[in-house]
Design a protein around this motif. Structure first.
Motif, PDB file in Angstrom:
ATOM      1  N   ARG A 127       0.828  -1.208   0.000  1.00  0.00           N
ATOM      2  CA  ARG A 127       0.000   0.000   0.000  1.00  0.00           C
ATOM      3  C   ARG A 127       0.863   1.260   0.000  1.00  0.00           C
ATOM      4  NH1 ARG A 127      -5.353   0.753   0.472  1.00  0.00           N
ATOM      5  NH2 ARG A 127      -6.044   2.894   0.963  1.00  0.00           N
TER       6      ARG A 127
ATOM      7  N   THR B 158       2.413   1.662  -3.461  1.00  0.00           N
ATOM      8  CA  THR B 158       1.401   2.069  -4.430  1.00  0.00           C
ATOM      9  C   THR B 158       1.035   3.535  -4.264  1.00  0.00           C
ATOM     10  OG1 THR B 158       0.514  -0.185  -4.470  1.00  0.00           O
ATOM     11  CG2 THR B 158      -0.901   1.552  -5.338  1.00  0.00           C
TER      12      THR B 158
ATOM     13  N   TRP C 270      -5.342  -0.968  -5.444  1.00  0.00           N
ATOM     14  CA  TRP C 270      -4.511  -1.134  -4.245  1.00  0.00           C
ATOM     15  C   TRP C 270      -4.153  -2.615  -4.142  1.00  0.00           C
ATOM     16  CZ3 TRP C 270      -2.585   3.040  -2.067  1.00  0.00           C
ATOM     17  CH2 TRP C 270      -3.269   4.258  -2.222  1.00  0.00           C
TER      18      TRP C 270
END
Length: 333
Positions: free
Chosen positions: A164, A167, A213
């Motif tokens: 996460r 990203t 995600w």
């Protein structure tokens, strides 16, 4: 207009997930100084000892952070330079002559490079001072010559290597790429070199989509499918190789890709001969990427706005996404 004040901004994350101080590596390409002149200048400024690693590489030892490297940025010559030359003979003389001819040609177009070890963020000011020292010694950058294509590369350590966090930073970078490119004012020699290609638009659309995600494996696979190359303005291959070597090596066999827990930001020029140029320019722009990534609400809104911009061909052609970013999505830069 660039801010002439050489302030090095603080990123939103000062420590890693393990609690250590974040570090950043810096790479500077230049001309104007011969290899040993450059090594002596860096070593003298930092109080280090110079050691040779072949004919085209110098290792500077004595820094608690690790070794600095000064080298000719030409992999073939570096390999040749590590090999012992043949004993006096016709074959040995031919080898020597061929290598010297190659080195002579390389001197005109290939930069010498300073590569730092991973440095604590608080030492970036020291690198800024080193830049000034090299400038005073005669270092030249990209715009000094029509054929130069010299860069400065930053390798900021990740605060968190979870999917996460990676990203979020990638989304922020894609949204800000046009702004970063405009700010970097890339010299024509580097524009045509393909060393810092932008990400494909279809890949950008995929990543900035609101539902993107992915788990780490999917994130890496998606990246490799569209970017199996080092030639990206933000090269994630070293990071992904560090996190999942087997997965990356199935697609990318390039031995120049080496694992490290950092982003590899390759966009900025190195204009070291200019009095107002410094590390602070690229670093402060990179900090804006991290600040956007750290602000979940702002990142979500910026991604939605950029996705809308990309969906309108006329807006992409005639619109000014950089102006929109500065007016609506960026802090003071």
């Amino acid at each position: 207009m660039r801010n002439p004040v050489r302030e090095l901004k603080q990123p939103p994350w000062l420590h890693t997930a393990e609690g250590g101080v974040r570090r950043v590596g810096v790479e500077l390409e230049m001309s104007g100084l011969r290899l040993d002149e450059l090594a002596a200048c860096v070593a003298g400024f930092l109080g280090l000892a110079v050691h040779s690693r072949g004919r085209y590489e110098r290792v500077l030892k004595g820094d608690p952070a690790g070794d600095w490297v000064v080298e000719l940025d030409f992999d073939l010559l570096k390999r040749l330079g590590r090999e012992a030359r043949a004993a006096d003979s016709l074959a040995g003389e031919l080898e020597r002559s061929a290598e010297e001819a190659l080195a002579w040609v390389a001197e005109a177009v290939v930069p010498v490079e300073v590569i730092s070890p991973p440095l604590a963020l608080e030492r970036l000011g020291e690198v800024e001072a080193l830049v000034a020292q090299l400038r005073a010694a005669g270092a030249k950058g990209t715009s000094d010559s029509l054929i130069s294509a010299f860069g400065m590369q930053l390798n900021p350590e990740l605060h968190d290597t979870g999917a996460r966090s990676i990203t979020a930073c990638l989304k922020a970078f894609l949204c800000l790429y046009d702004w970063l490119f405009a700010r970097a004012d890339i010299d024509i020699a580097r524009r045509v070199s393909r060393y810092v290609d932008p990400f494909p638009l279809d890949y950008a659309r995929k990543v900035i989509a609101p539902g993107y995600w992915p788990a780490l494996g999917t994130l890496i696979d998606d990246y490799l499918a569209d970017n199996p190359t080092r030639n990206r303005a933000l090269d994630l291959l070293p990071l992904f190789l560090y996190l999942d070597e087997a997965r990356v090596r199935e697609v990318v066999s390039d031995p120049l890709v080496k694992p490290r827990p950092t982003f590899h930001y390759r966009l900025p020029d190195c204009d070291i001969h200019k009095p107002d140029w410094g590390l602070y320019l690229a670093w402060n722009d990179w900090v804006e990427v991290e600040r956007l990534a750290a602000d979940e609400a702002r990142l979500k809104g910026c991604c939605a706005a950029y996705l809308e911009h990309l969906s309108r061909p006329l807006d992409r052609l005639l619109g000014d996404w950089v102006a929109v970013l500065e007016a609506e999505w960026l802090g003071e830069a």
